[in-house]
Design a protein around this motif. Sequence first.
Motif, PDB file in Angstrom:
ATOM      1  N   LYS A  37       0.778  -1.383  -0.374  1.00  0.00           N
ATOM      2  CA  LYS A  37       0.290   0.106  -0.122  1.00  0.00           C
ATOM      3  C   LYS A  37       0.801   1.132  -0.002  1.00  0.00           C
ATOM      4  O   LYS A  37       1.487   1.830   1.067  1.00  0.00           O
ATOM      5  N   PRO A  38       1.502   1.558  -1.263  1.00  0.00           N
ATOM      6  CA  PRO A  38       2.200   3.168  -1.229  1.00  0.00           C
ATOM      7  C   PRO A  38       1.432   4.211  -0.585  1.00  0.00           C
ATOM      8  O   PRO A  38       0.435   4.336  -1.192  1.00  0.00           O
ATOM      9  N   VAL A  39       2.096   4.905  -0.484  1.00  0.00           N
ATOM     10  CA  VAL A  39       1.848   6.559   0.134  1.00  0.00           C
ATOM     11  C   VAL A  39       2.651   7.748   0.406  1.00  0.00           C
ATOM     12  O   VAL A  39       4.355   7.385  -0.283  1.00  0.00           O
ATOM     13  N   TYR A  40       2.189   8.571   0.319  1.00  0.00           N
ATOM     14  CA  TYR A  40       3.006  10.021  -0.251  1.00  0.00           C
ATOM     15  C   TYR A  40       3.757  10.074   0.947  1.00  0.00           C
ATOM     16  O   TYR A  40       3.379   9.809   2.046  1.00  0.00           O
ATOM     17  N   PRO A  41       5.403  10.629   0.578  1.00  0.00           N
ATOM     18  CA  PRO A  41       6.358  10.541   2.768  1.00  0.00           C
ATOM     19  C   PRO A  41       5.414  11.875   3.060  1.00  0.00           C
ATOM     20  O   PRO A  41       5.140  12.577   2.456  1.00  0.00           O
ATOM     21  N   LEU A  42       6.130  12.063   4.624  1.00  0.00           N
ATOM     22  CA  LEU A  42       5.984  13.561   5.440  1.00  0.00           C
ATOM     23  C   LEU A  42       6.025  14.365   4.418  1.00  0.00           C
ATOM     24  O   LEU A  42       5.217  15.130   4.298  1.00  0.00           O
ATOM     25  N   ALA A  43       7.031  14.410   3.402  1.00  0.00           N
ATOM     26  CA  ALA A  43       7.408  15.802   2.959  1.00  0.00           C
ATOM     27  C   ALA A  43       6.291  16.203   2.075  1.00  0.00           C
ATOM     28  O   ALA A  43       6.491  17.105   1.014  1.00  0.00           O
ATOM     29  N   VAL A  44       5.803  15.318   1.619  1.00  0.00           N
ATOM     30  CA  VAL A  44       4.346  15.844   0.434  1.00  0.00           C
ATOM     31  C   VAL A  44       3.435  15.746   1.055  1.00  0.00           C
ATOM     32  O   VAL A  44       2.625  17.103   0.676  1.00  0.00           O
ATOM     33  N   ARG A  45       3.150  15.201   1.878  1.00  0.00           N
ATOM     34  CA  ARG A  45       1.764  14.754   3.210  1.00  0.00           C
ATOM     35  C   ARG A  45       1.779  16.224   3.753  1.00  0.00           C
ATOM     36  O   ARG A  45       0.726  16.886   4.059  1.00  0.00           O
ATOM     37  N   GLN A  46       3.033  16.676   4.131  1.00  0.00           N
ATOM     38  CA  GLN A  46       3.145  17.989   5.160  1.00  0.00           C
ATOM     39  C   GLN A  46       4.719  18.120   5.324  1.00  0.00           C
ATOM     40  O   GLN A  46       5.423  18.379   5.566  1.00  0.00           O
TER      41      GLN A  46
END
Length: 215
Positions: A37-46
Motif C-alpha cells: 500500500k504505497p503512500v506519499y512521504p511526509l515531505a509531500v503530505r506535510q
Amino acid sequence: MTYSAELYFSFRSPYSYLSVGRYRSMAEQYDLEIALKPVYPLAVRQPDFFERNHPNWIGYTMRDMVRVAQFHGIAFGPPAPDPIIQDMTTREIAPEQPYIKRITRLGQAAARRGKGLVFAHEAASLIWGGAQNWHEGDHLAQAAAKAGLDLAELDAEVSAEPDTLDEEIAANQSALEASGHWGVPTLVFENEPFFGQDRIEMALWRMKQKGLQPR
C-alpha cells in the motif's frame, strides 16, 4: 490457509526500504500474501514536517539507518537523487516533486497487479542501495522486470491515470490511519498495526500465534 496483510510503504522512507526485503522474504517463506500500500512521504503530505521537527532528528536518523543496514547486512547508500527535492540546509521542500510522484504511482500500478511488494523491494534497492541516477537509463526497467512487470506499461498507466492513482494512494493513507497508525513502514495484520522495521519479528510472532505456517 493463506494469510494476508498490508504493508504501508514510502519510497522516500529509509526504514521502509530496510523492512521491505525482510517482509518479501517472509511472504516467500510462509503461507502469506502481503499487499503493498504505497503512500506519499511526509515531505509531500506535510511539507513543514522537517521544519517543525527537532534539529537532532535528521542527524540521529542518518546514523540509525546506516547501523540498521549494517546490522542486517543490507546494502545501503544515500539516494542519488533523493526522491524528494529538498534544500537540506533550510529543510524547505520544493513545490514540484517529479521523482516521488512517478515512483509512488509506479508502485501503486504494480500493486494493482499484485506485484507491489516485489517491485517496491527492487525499486527501493536502487534508490537506497547505492545506485547512481536510479531514475535514468534502464535501472527502473530492470527493477520492474525482476518483479515480472513491464516498465513501459506501468509508465503508460501512470501517464494516463495520475489522478486516479493519486486517489488510490490517498485511500492507502486513510486506511493506514484507520488501522491505528500514520507512519511507515507499517504492517497491518487482522486490523493490528506493527509500525517500524523493528517490529517485523513481532508481526511474525503474532501471525504464528494465529496459525501462520511455512509454505
